[in-house]
Design an enzyme around this catalytic site. Structure first.
Site, short mmCIF file in Angstrom:
data_model
loop_
_atom_site.label_atom_id
_atom_site.label_comp_id
_atom_site.label_asym_id
_atom_site.label_seq_id
_atom_site.Cartn_x
_atom_site.Cartn_y
_atom_site.Cartn_z
N THR A 18 3.74 0.01 17.75
CA THR A 18 2.67 0.76 18.40
C THR A 18 3.23 1.61 19.54
O THR A 18 4.24 1.26 20.15
CB THR A 18 1.60 -0.19 18.97
OG1 THR A 18 0.70 0.53 19.81
CG2 THR A 18 2.24 -1.29 19.80
N ASP A 19 2.54 2.72 19.82
CA ASP A 19 2.95 3.55 20.96
C ASP A 19 2.70 2.84 22.29
O ASP A 19 3.20 3.26 23.34
CB ASP A 19 2.25 4.91 20.94
CG ASP A 19 0.72 4.82 20.90
OD1 ASP A 19 0.19 3.70 20.92
OD2 ASP A 19 0.08 5.88 20.81
N GLU A 20 1.95 1.75 22.27
CA GLU A 20 1.66 1.02 23.50
C GLU A 20 2.92 0.43 24.14
O GLU A 20 2.91 0.09 25.33
CB GLU A 20 0.64 -0.09 23.25
CG GLU A 20 -0.75 0.42 22.94
CD GLU A 20 -1.78 -0.71 22.94
OE1 GLU A 20 -1.80 -1.50 23.90
OE2 GLU A 20 -2.56 -0.79 21.98
N TYR B 163 -0.33 -7.95 25.16
CA TYR B 163 -0.27 -7.52 23.76
C TYR B 163 0.89 -6.56 23.53
O TYR B 163 1.72 -6.76 22.63
CB TYR B 163 -1.58 -6.84 23.34
CG TYR B 163 -1.44 -6.07 22.06
CD1 TYR B 163 -1.39 -6.74 20.83
CD2 TYR B 163 -1.32 -4.68 22.05
CE1 TYR B 163 -1.22 -6.04 19.64
CE2 TYR B 163 -1.16 -3.98 20.88
CZ TYR B 163 -1.11 -4.66 19.67
OH TYR B 163 -0.94 -3.97 18.51
N LYS C 167 4.47 -6.83 21.27
CA LYS C 167 4.92 -5.88 20.25
C LYS C 167 6.31 -5.34 20.60
O LYS C 167 7.17 -5.19 19.71
CB LYS C 167 3.93 -4.71 20.13
CG LYS C 167 2.58 -5.09 19.55
CD LYS C 167 2.67 -5.53 18.10
CE LYS C 167 2.91 -4.35 17.16
NZ LYS C 167 2.86 -4.77 15.73
#
Length: 250
Positions: free
Chosen positions: A35-37, A63, A67
């Site tokens: 994810t870009d998060e 979260y 990741k």
């Protein structure tokens, strides 16, 4: 946010379990959908800034930390054990079968029932929206032509503010904007995500095909046509989750 341990177990230990299975059975490729998060967020007043594959990891939540940890673990398995891996980091997906807790399906379903549309904070958070079929094409390309050990960013070039998406859904469904209800912001809520997909475009020839204006109409129509899929989901246990996330934030 409510129970971060679940994500630590799933995203870190679960990833290790899958990679160990790949090593044991000689799987030809392990692909990690990230994810870009993991990059944190970008300031709203710098529209010229984008996440690239070399952007330092700078997570904001348990979260995204889980990741990022999984990504590092995948690369470590590649270096230590020679496991053939690739990683893709995508922006926010939308489209058919999107679980009702997420922004777009939540707003569509609530609007259809003339229920309040809960928007976190000021609603000015920006996300780069990627139609799910474009994302799937990118993953397939990486599996077929991507270089082992590489990370590829997948972005939609469809930056939208949350509040503008909600207003667009209201317009498409013929619902009043008075349904919009601002609630207490989420903890650690990132302000802006935006991906630069230059690498996957240059190396593999991928570009998103679906513009947001078209994709959101297709998505809304899908939810109108498939109430039999989402209606059972929003009953029962989901209602308890909904109240926990939005009911006490008004």
């Amino acid at each position: 946010i409510e129970n971060p341990a679940i994500f630590l177990e799933t995203n870190i230990m679960g990833t290790a379990v899958l990679m160990d299975a790949c090593r044991k059975y000689g799987i030809q490729r392990y692909h990690q959908v990230s994810t870009d998060e993991v990059y944190g967020d970008l300031p709203l007043d710098r529209p010229d800034l984008f996440f690239t594959e070399t952007t330092p990891i700078h997570t904001s939540s348990p979260y995204s930390s889980s990741k990022a940890s999984a990504d590092l673990l995948v690369l470590a398995y590649h270096r230590t054990y020679g496991l053939p891996v690739t990683i893709s980091r995508c922006s926010n997906n939308y489209g058919p079968y999107h679980f009702p807790e997420k922004l777009i399906p939540l707003m569509i379903i609530n609007a259809l029932h003339d229920k309040p549309l809960p928007v976190y904070g000021d609603g000015l958070n920006v996300r780069d929206w990627l139609y799910v079929e474009d994302h799937c094409r990118a993953i397939d390309l990486i599996l077929q032509k991507g270089h082992v050990g590489e990370v590829y960013n997948i972005g939609g070039h469809n930056e939208m503010r949350n509040i503008d998406i909600v207003k667009l859904i209201c317009k498409e469904l013929g619902k009043p904007e008075s349904l919009i209800h601002h609630v207490t912001d989420r903890k650690g809520h990132d302000r802006r995500y935006a991906i630069d997909p230059t690498k996957i475009h240059k190396e593999l020839g991928w570009l998103p095909e679906t513009k947001f204006a078209d994709g959101i109409k297709k998505t809304i129509q899908w939810y109108l046509d498939h109430e039999d899929w989402w209606q059972p989901i929003i009953s029962g246990e989901y209602q308890q989750y909904y109240q926990k996330m939005y009911g006490s934030r008004g």
